[in-house]
Design a protein around this motif. Structure first.
Motif, short mmCIF file in Angstrom:
data_model
loop_
_atom_site.label_atom_id
_atom_site.label_comp_id
_atom_site.label_asym_id
_atom_site.label_seq_id
_atom_site.Cartn_x
_atom_site.Cartn_y
_atom_site.Cartn_z
N VAL A 141 1.16 -1.42 0.15
CA VAL A 141 -0.45 0.14 0.36
C VAL A 141 0.68 1.37 -0.42
N PRO A 142 0.73 1.59 -0.72
CA PRO A 142 1.46 3.41 -1.35
C PRO A 142 1.37 3.75 0.29
N GLY A 143 2.30 4.62 1.19
CA GLY A 143 2.55 5.33 2.45
C GLY A 143 2.12 6.34 2.07
N ASN A 144 2.43 7.22 0.89
CA ASN A 144 1.39 8.92 0.81
C ASN A 144 0.00 9.07 0.80
N MET A 145 -1.08 7.88 0.54
CA MET A 145 -2.03 8.30 -0.29
C MET A 145 -2.92 7.34 0.62
N PHE A 164 -8.94 -4.74 3.34
CA PHE A 164 -8.68 -6.34 2.57
C PHE A 164 -8.25 -7.37 3.17
N GLU A 165 -8.50 -8.49 2.66
CA GLU A 165 -8.75 -9.26 2.94
C GLU A 165 -7.35 -10.35 3.01
N ALA A 166 -6.05 -9.50 2.58
CA ALA A 166 -4.95 -10.44 3.08
C ALA A 166 -4.31 -10.73 3.97
N ASP A 167 -4.07 -11.47 3.68
CA ASP A 167 -2.77 -12.12 4.90
C ASP A 167 -2.00 -10.96 6.20
N GLY A 168 -1.17 -9.92 5.65
CA GLY A 168 -0.50 -8.70 5.65
C GLY A 168 0.02 -8.02 4.72
N VAL A 169 -0.25 -6.17 5.43
CA VAL A 169 -0.11 -5.58 4.41
C VAL A 169 1.78 -5.31 4.30
N MET A 170 2.23 -4.21 3.41
CA MET A 170 3.38 -4.04 3.36
C MET A 170 3.13 -1.97 3.19
N ILE A 171 3.51 -1.27 3.80
CA ILE A 171 2.59 0.08 3.80
C ILE A 171 4.47 0.74 3.41
N ASP A 172 4.91 1.16 1.59
CA ASP A 172 5.41 1.27 0.96
C ASP A 172 6.10 2.93 1.31
N LYS A 198 2.93 -14.76 -0.77
CA LYS A 198 3.47 -13.59 -2.55
C LYS A 198 3.66 -12.40 -2.34
N SER A 199 4.16 -11.18 -2.75
CA SER A 199 3.22 -10.05 -2.57
C SER A 199 2.97 -9.26 -3.65
N LEU A 200 1.48 -8.34 -3.25
CA LEU A 200 0.97 -8.15 -4.39
C LEU A 200 0.89 -6.47 -4.28
#
Lengths: 156, 303, 87
Positions: free
Chosen positions: B10-14, B24-32, B219-221
């Motif tokens: 997920v973009p960190g500036n939005m 979101f149903e993802a197992d995890g999120v990576m704020i970028d 997998k990264s999405l």
């Protein structure tokens, strides 16, 4: 803040030591130093072979003071050739003798490992030459700034 | 064991995207804070992400932050601002050698001491994304006890190799294999790279099937629409579950007869087959697909 | 912290806000928002809290908001203030 401390010392006794297989080296040396009531001693040479070697190293990026999470400890079953021990024996704050040693060992491949020695056991043989130095005003205890045991040399 | 099949960037500036994270149903999120944020907005993204993490307290998924590489002027401030807001961990880009991970490990220790957290609270997912990274990944995977997974980043990898990133991905095959070996040898999970064409679900599925077969665990999405496809691939099929249950029953019969091997419809069943079946059942249980009493005795038999 | 020069932050995307700050003798907060009627007072309150937190007493603060939540308002204000007082 002083950048360098020093203290002149006189040569004391010399010892040739043989430690039996299966013996823990650091413990044996410290017990010997206490039995002989050494003032201060330092390693001249140490050769032989060791097993069950525990030693540590500092992680990249670590800042002072050094604490557990900044240090990586290793335990090698070995056996390894004992290429050398560096270090010395000095009294701590309570005037009790303690040792601080660094170890160098090699695998059959010739790869050398080493670090700050926690403890190691003699495998086949261990031959040490130890030199005593007659000196006072020298002691080792834990430094607040660095977080490690280090030598303190008192003001003259 | 924590499921990390899908880690969504997920973009960190939005703010608009950050605020959707709970949904979101993802197992995890990576704020970028890295590639998704232009240089002149690094300060803005860092503060926005910090505030969002503080705001999003009752979390329903793992929250990682991808900081900027340690050799950039941004990484130190990223960590200083972000860590007090308690992300679960850091995705570390450009993990080219073990020392880089060790350096991050030490920085995280310093913050944990300041924040009075137990040492090891923050996890690390190093990203292997260059030729150098692939060569060193066997050691990198073991560089810190904080590592929960090794990630492969094909965008930067193909750039560093000066080759094209293709949909079928032959150019990534050997790098992926080595990253999987490194992760499995170190006993950590392993996350495959992103698939950037968000409209080509079939190619995404094909790639996910391939990497699962190689041993990747997730997998990264880059888009929420990719989550379901990835979860579907990592979810065991009913046939696989049924077969796994049969294997378990077969090995129990074998042991009662005093043997460790038995034939099941003409196929041999012995310890490795049982271990794989156990993994399928564990995964099915984690997905809530079946109830099954899975214990070490069932898998390995009594001593 | 003090507003030393004109600076801005944020974007025009939905759920975000644009912030422009510049030095001035008094404290003026000017709010434009797609949800101005319902939320202007809440937006103003969040801005005031953030400014107090940063120790900013004076300055002209212009907001054009597109339905941003408090955490985003606080972050964009803090960013603009820090940008305006950087050496």
């Amino acid at each position: 803040m002083e950048k360098l401390w020093s203290r002149e010392c006189q040569a004391g006794r010399r010892f040739i030591i043989k430690i039996e297989p299966g013996t823990k080296i650091v413990q044996a040396l410290v017990d010997f130093a206490r039995a002989e009531n050494l003032h201060f001693a330092s390693m001249v040479s140490a050769i032989g072979s060791v097993r069950d070697v525990q030693f540590s190293g500092i992680q990249a990026g670590a800042q002072l003071p050094m604490t557990g999470p900044r240090i990586k400890t290793h335990r090698l079953e070995g056996p390894l050739e004992l290429l050398g021990l560096e270090g010395n024996i000095a009294p701590n704050a309570e005037k009790q003798l303690g040792g601080q040693f660094y170890i160098l060992g090699s695998k059959s491949s010739g790869e050398v490992v080493g670090g700050r020695l926690i403890e190691a056991e003699v495998f086949a043989t261990c031959e040490i030459v130890l030199a005593e130095y007659l000196v006072d005003g020298i002691g080792r205890h834990c430094s607040a700034t660095s977080g490690v045991d280090t030598l303190f040399i008192e003001e003259k | 064991m924590k499921l990390r099949r899908s880690l969504l960037y997920v973009p960190g500036n939005m703010p608009g995207m950050l605020q959707n994270i709970p949904v979101f149903e993802a197992d995890g999120v990576m704020i970028d804070l890295e590639d998704a944020v232009p240089l002149q907005e690094k300060d803005a993204a860092r503060l926005l992400t910090r505030n969002f993490l503080r705001f999003f307290q009752n979390r329903n998924k793992e929250m990682f932050v991808r900081i900027n590489p340690l050799d950039t002027p941004y990484a130190a401030s990223d960590l200083q601002e972000i860590l007090p807001a308690l992300p679960d961990g850091i995705r570390l880009p450009k993990a080219d050698n073990p020392e880089i991970v060790e350096r991050l490990d030490t920085l995280l220790t310093e913050q944990e001491e300041k924040l009075h957290l137990e040492i090891g609270y923050f996890k690390i997912i190093p990203s292997i994304e260059s030729a150098q990274g692939v060569l060193n990944c066997v050691e990198t995977a073991k560089a810190s006890s904080r590592i929960v997974a090794l990630a492969f980043g094909a965008e930067d990898y193909t750039a560093s190799m000066e080759i094209d990133r293709t949909k079928t991905g032959e150019e990534l095959f050997s790098a992926r294999t080595r990253v999987v070996w490194a992760a499995k040898a170190a006993g950590v999970q392993v996350i495959d790279t992103i698939f950037s064409d968000v409209n080509d679900m079939e190619a995404l599925r094909a790639e996910t099937v391939l990497v699962k077969r190689l041993g990747f665990t997730g997998k990264s999405l880059v888009n929420p629409r990719q989550i379901e496809v990835v979860h579907d691939v990592f979810r065991p099929t009913p046939e696989e579950i049924e077969n796994a249950v049969e294997v378990m029953e077969a090995i129990k019969r074998a042991r009662e007869m005093g043997t460790g091997v038995i034939s099941l419809r003409g196929k041999m069943v012995d310890a490795p087959v049982v271990t794989r079946a156990a993994r399928t059942l564990r995964s099915a249980i984690a997905f809530g697909m079946i109830e099954y009493a899975l214990s070490d005795e069932v898998i390995h038999g009594e001593k | 912290m003090k507003i030393q020069r004109k600076a801005s932050s944020g974007t025009m995307q939905s759920s975000d806000l644009m912030v422009v700050v510049e030095p001035s003798e008094t404290l003026q907060i000017e709010i434009e928002s797609t949800v101005k009627k319902q939320f202007e007072h809440l937006i103003r309150a969040q801005i005031t809290t953030t400014l107090e937190h940063l120790g900013v007493q004076t300055g002209r603060i212009q907001i054009s908001d597109r339905g941003a939540l408090d955490y985003a308002i606080a972050a964009r204000i803090e960013t603009a203030i820090k940008r305006s007082s950087e050496e």
